[in-house]
Design a protein around this motif. Structure first.
Motif, short mmCIF file in Angstrom:
data_model
loop_
_atom_site.label_atom_id
_atom_site.label_comp_id
_atom_site.label_asym_id
_atom_site.label_seq_id
_atom_site.Cartn_x
_atom_site.Cartn_y
_atom_site.Cartn_z
N PRO A 189 90.09 10.29 54.07
CA PRO A 189 87.85 10.47 53.61
C PRO A 189 87.41 12.13 53.88
O PRO A 189 87.75 12.47 52.80
N ASP A 190 86.68 11.58 52.90
CA ASP A 190 85.94 12.40 51.83
C ASP A 190 85.17 13.34 52.79
O ASP A 190 84.23 13.88 53.35
N LEU A 191 85.82 14.23 52.91
CA LEU A 191 85.31 15.62 54.05
C LEU A 191 83.98 16.48 53.70
O LEU A 191 83.20 16.64 54.06
N THR A 192 83.85 16.07 51.87
CA THR A 192 82.24 16.88 51.87
C THR A 192 81.52 15.81 52.08
O THR A 192 80.30 16.54 53.21
N LEU A 193 81.61 14.48 51.85
CA LEU A 193 79.83 13.73 52.71
C LEU A 193 80.02 13.37 53.79
O LEU A 193 79.19 13.46 54.19
N TRP A 194 81.63 13.72 54.83
CA TRP A 194 81.04 14.02 56.03
C TRP A 194 80.58 14.94 56.80
O TRP A 194 79.47 15.04 57.76
N ARG A 195 80.65 16.41 56.17
CA ARG A 195 79.98 17.27 56.12
C ARG A 195 78.80 17.18 56.15
O ARG A 195 77.84 17.49 56.93
N ASP A 196 78.52 17.08 55.03
CA ASP A 196 77.69 16.45 54.32
C ASP A 196 76.24 16.00 55.11
O ASP A 196 75.23 16.33 56.06
N ALA A 197 76.67 15.07 55.86
CA ALA A 197 76.21 13.82 56.59
C ALA A 197 76.08 14.61 58.74
O ALA A 197 74.99 13.86 59.23
N VAL A 198 77.21 15.12 58.35
CA VAL A 198 76.95 15.58 59.79
C VAL A 198 75.61 16.57 59.91
O VAL A 198 74.47 16.87 60.53
N LEU A 199 75.38 17.73 59.32
CA LEU A 199 73.80 18.37 59.05
C LEU A 199 73.39 17.85 58.95
O LEU A 199 72.22 18.55 59.54
N ALA A 200 73.22 16.73 57.58
CA ALA A 200 72.11 16.28 57.83
C ALA A 200 71.53 15.71 59.20
O ALA A 200 70.37 15.16 59.47
N GLY A 201 72.62 14.54 59.53
CA GLY A 201 72.13 14.23 60.92
C GLY A 201 71.05 14.79 61.99
O GLY A 201 71.06 14.59 62.79
N ILE A 202 71.95 15.96 61.97
CA ILE A 202 71.41 17.44 62.90
C ILE A 202 69.90 17.99 62.36
O ILE A 202 69.13 18.03 63.70
N ALA A 203 69.95 18.09 61.64
CA ALA A 203 68.74 18.34 61.03
C ALA A 203 67.99 17.37 61.22
O ALA A 203 66.39 17.85 61.56
N GLU A 204 67.81 16.25 61.08
CA GLU A 204 66.94 15.19 61.24
C GLU A 204 67.04 14.77 62.95
O GLU A 204 65.60 14.90 63.61
N ASN A 205 67.79 15.61 63.99
CA ASN A 205 67.39 15.39 65.26
C ASN A 205 66.93 16.03 65.74
O ASN A 205 65.89 15.92 67.30
N ARG A 206 67.62 17.81 65.71
CA ARG A 206 66.94 18.41 66.30
C ARG A 206 65.21 17.97 67.01
O ARG A 206 64.47 18.53 67.63
N PRO A 207 63.92 18.01 66.11
CA PRO A 207 63.26 17.97 66.06
C PRO A 207 62.49 16.57 66.89
O PRO A 207 60.90 16.87 67.33
N LEU A 208 63.17 15.81 66.87
CA LEU A 208 63.69 14.39 67.84
C LEU A 208 63.63 14.93 69.28
O LEU A 208 62.90 14.14 70.20
#
Length: 298
Positions: free
Chosen positions: A81-100
């Protein structure tokens, strides 16, 4: 009403073709169909996953989880797995979910990597972020039964093709064990090897307190190395207790001063009853342990 966030990775492994999407992932509708029905993750359970606790916006033990995802993929011969990509996706998903989900302290991020559609040679990957369930009752105490895991403690050495120690999507046995626990009036399970050694829970690591020593079963017994377990050892070491990875027999489990099952999202659940027999719980110590775990920012 709580809401989930879903990001699909367009190039989840280092061997994947380049993505037309510059970020390498895209936010999609979590309530809409997204996965090909012939994906081997669905039809065969041929894939790996990680579940990360997110507290106050902080993904806990993110790097150990990513490393374990890569290790599990290696054991299954899935491309790295491309861990840099997975890390970025996790952080983006959290940032997107918190306001919801305003005011929600605890979320979880589930990372799933599959072999993809059979014959395609293209792995599939996605990150799902949603509010965690309320584990307040479990953090006060759970009833546990021991069940025979059906193999000896050295299975990882004798039969590596059984993938002991990999966090795979093939969870049918673990789910069956939890249903058996429910039938026996319990909440969870501790697996025992066929030759009498303590292993792990279906979704947790086992922590055993005896005197001033805290132990957990050593991982060369086909046990998944625990990210939360490592933090638990840090907590007890700070309190002056010794910690160790050992082979623990079923008889030693019965004689323990205290037992916890620890996992990434539920955190530490003290065992109040083992195979129908009451077990002492230090409520203050458990509360302090869970506060320590919930306060982690990395």
């Amino acid at each position: 009403m709580t809401r989930a966030t879903l990001l699909t990775l367009t190039a989840p492994t280092t061997a994947s073709a380049g993505s037309a999407h510059s970020a390498g992932f895209a936010s999609v509708d979590a309530d809409a169909p997204q996965v090909n029905l012939m994906d081997l993750g669905l039809t065969r359970g041929d894939g790996v996953f990680e579940t990360i606790s997110v507290v106050d916006g902080h993904p806990q033990a993110l790097e150990p989880h990513l490393e374990r995802l890569a290790h599990s993929a290696e054991l299954l011969d899935i491309a790295e797995p491309d861990l840099t990509l997975w890390r970025d996706a996790v952080l983006a998903g959290i940032a997107e979910n918190r306001p919801l989900n305003p005011g929600t302290r605890e979320l979880f991020a589930k990372l799933i990597l599959t072999r993809g559609v059979e014959g395609s040679g293209s792995p599939s990957g996605w990150v799902y972020v949603a509010p965690a369930e309320d584990f307040a009752a479990a953090r006060e105490g759970i009833r546990v039964v021991t069940l025979d895991r059906g193999y000896a403690h050295d299975v990882a050495e004798t039969s590596p093709w059984l993938l002991a120690g990999a966090k795979t999507l093939s969870y049918a046995t673990n789910r069956a064990a939890l249903r058996e626990a429910s039938r026996r009036g319990a909440d969870d399970v501790i697996f025992i090897s066929s030759d009498g050694f303590v292993l792990e829970g279906p979704t947790s690591n086992v922590i055993v307190l005896g005197g001033d020593t805290v132990r957990t079963p050593q991982t060369d017994q086909g046990i998944l190395a625990g990210t939360t377990q490592a933090s638990v050892f840090e907590f007890f070491a700070q309190r002056g207790l010794s910690t160790s990875y050992e082979r623990i027999t079923a008889d030693e489990l019965v004689a323990a001063d205290a037992i916890w099952l620890v996992s990434s999202v539920r955190q530490a659940a003290p065992v109040t009853q083992l195979d129908g027999e009451p077990l002492g719980v230090d409520a203050g110590l458990t509360a302090a342990l869970n506060e320590f775990l919930l306060s982690r920012t990395s």
